[in-house]
Design a protein around this motif. Structure first.
Motif, mmCIF file in Angstrom:
data_model
loop_
_atom_site.group_PDB
_atom_site.id
_atom_site.type_symbol
_atom_site.label_atom_id
_atom_site.label_comp_id
_atom_site.label_asym_id
_atom_site.label_seq_id
_atom_site.Cartn_x
_atom_site.Cartn_y
_atom_site.Cartn_z
ATOM 1 N N VAL A 155 0.849 -1.191 0.000
ATOM 2 C CA VAL A 155 0.000 0.000 0.000
ATOM 3 C C VAL A 155 0.890 1.249 0.000
ATOM 4 O O VAL A 155 1.734 1.418 0.876
ATOM 5 N N ASP A 156 0.684 2.110 -0.997
ATOM 6 C CA ASP A 156 1.409 3.371 -1.115
ATOM 7 C C ASP A 156 0.676 4.426 -0.280
ATOM 8 O O ASP A 156 -0.353 4.955 -0.705
ATOM 9 N N LEU A 157 1.207 4.713 0.901
ATOM 10 C CA LEU A 157 0.522 5.632 1.810
ATOM 11 C C LEU A 157 0.421 7.051 1.261
ATOM 12 O O LEU A 157 -0.451 7.810 1.685
ATOM 13 N N SER A 158 1.261 7.419 0.307
ATOM 14 C CA SER A 158 1.187 8.770 -0.254
ATOM 15 C C SER A 158 -0.109 8.995 -1.030
ATOM 16 O O SER A 158 -0.500 10.132 -1.280
ATOM 17 N N LYS A 159 -0.809 7.922 -1.408
ATOM 18 C CA LYS A 159 -2.078 8.031 -2.143
ATOM 19 C C LYS A 159 -3.269 8.289 -1.226
ATOM 20 O O LYS A 159 -4.332 8.698 -1.679
ATOM 21 N N TYR A 160 -3.108 8.031 0.063
ATOM 22 C CA TYR A 160 -4.249 8.085 0.986
ATOM 23 C C TYR A 160 -4.063 9.225 1.976
ATOM 24 O O TYR A 160 -3.093 9.249 2.724
ATOM 25 N N ARG A 161 -5.022 10.148 1.988
ATOM 26 C CA ARG A 161 -4.893 11.323 2.835
ATOM 27 C C ARG A 161 -5.809 11.293 4.048
ATOM 28 O O ARG A 161 -5.813 12.217 4.841
ATOM 29 N N SER A 162 -6.607 10.230 4.186
ATOM 30 C CA SER A 162 -7.526 10.180 5.316
ATOM 31 C C SER A 162 -7.840 8.737 5.692
ATOM 32 O O SER A 162 -7.525 7.798 4.967
ATOM 33 N N VAL A 163 -8.480 8.605 6.853
ATOM 34 C CA VAL A 163 -8.999 7.319 7.329
ATOM 35 C C VAL A 163 -10.495 7.505 7.504
ATOM 36 O O VAL A 163 -10.947 8.523 8.024
ATOM 37 N N ASP A 164 -11.268 6.523 7.047
ATOM 38 C CA ASP A 164 -12.719 6.627 7.098
ATOM 39 C C ASP A 164 -13.301 5.371 7.732
ATOM 40 O O ASP A 164 -12.861 4.268 7.434
ATOM 41 N N LEU A 165 -14.261 5.543 8.606
ATOM 42 C CA LEU A 165 -15.032 4.417 9.155
ATOM 43 C C LEU A 165 -16.281 4.335 8.284
ATOM 44 O O LEU A 165 -17.217 5.123 8.443
ATOM 45 N N TRP A 166 -16.250 3.414 7.333
ATOM 46 C CA TRP A 166 -17.233 3.363 6.250
ATOM 47 C C TRP A 166 -18.207 2.217 6.444
ATOM 48 O O TRP A 166 -17.809 1.056 6.545
ATOM 49 N N CYS A 167 -19.496 2.530 6.468
ATOM 50 C CA CYS A 167 -20.536 1.508 6.540
ATOM 51 C C CYS A 167 -20.833 1.056 5.112
ATOM 52 O O CYS A 167 -21.469 1.776 4.340
ATOM 53 N N ALA A 168 -20.330 -0.116 4.746
ATOM 54 C CA ALA A 168 -20.489 -0.624 3.379
ATOM 55 C C ALA A 168 -21.948 -0.927 3.059
ATOM 56 O O ALA A 168 -22.389 -0.751 1.929
#
Length: 193
Positions: A167-180
């Motif tokens: 996983v390239d962390l530079s692509k991800y700017r946030s963390v989300d708690l997502w209800c699928a």
């Protein structure tokens, strides 16, 4: 006139409406699992203790006529790569998100002092979306690239998630708690170094 009675149409309608309502109620309970809003799952995972900085290399005493090599400092423990504070979206959500690199290079995402509602099918996502406050932010993560770290382990407490090595962390700017199940964010955190 015949001796047989025809069923009362009103009675048939009442039975049909009650039957449809009962089926609808059962389906609603199975799909929405409303009891989860009243059940808390507390997790108390072992959080990594983040090093305040890299370990200082000890200067070597050079031998006569030998080149002096400067050792590369190695972190004494886990190093924080990014941190963020959770904000509420669809459900009241608080806590801290931290991405930590272990001395062996493994990366972890920690949810610290998490407090949110329990819900069906809530996942922890690394997201390429920016965090937007208020109802406008409820759906932004669903329209961006993401990396799913798995189902949330609980709605309260401290928990750790492994971040895959590719996983390239530079692509991800946030963390989300997502209800699928309902395609909505419970809460999110913008990451900063």
């Amino acid at each position: 006139m015949s001796g047989t009675r025809t069923p009362n149409r009103r009675r048939i309608w009442i039975v049909a409406v009650v039957g449809v309502a009962a089926v609808g109620l059962v389906l609603g309970l199975v799909l929405f699992k409303p009891w989860l809003l009243f059940v808390d799952v507390k997790v108390d995972g072992q959080l990594p203790i983040v090093a305040s900085g890299p370990a200082q290399a000890q200067p070597a005493t050079p031998a006569p006529f030998a080149p002096t090599l400067t050792p590369i400092p190695v972190p004494a423990g886990p190093v924080q790569l990014a941190v963020g504070t959770l904000i509420s979206h669809e459900h009241a959500t608080t806590g801290t998100v931290r991405i930590v690199r272990q001395p062996d290079g493994a990366r972890l995402l920690s949810l610290e002092n998490l407090a949110t509602s329990n819900g069906p099918d809530v996942h922890v996502w690394l997201s390429a979306a920016h965090v937007v406050e208020g109802t406008a932010g409820w759906f932004t993560a669903g329209s961006a690239d993401y990396n799913d770290l798995g189902l949330i382990k609980g709605n309260l407490g401290n928990q750790i998630y492994q971040i895959p090595a590719d996983v390239d962390l530079s692509k991800y700017r946030s963390v989300d708690l997502w209800c699928a199940q309902f395609s909505v964010s419970f809460g999110a955190a913008e990451l900063a170094p």
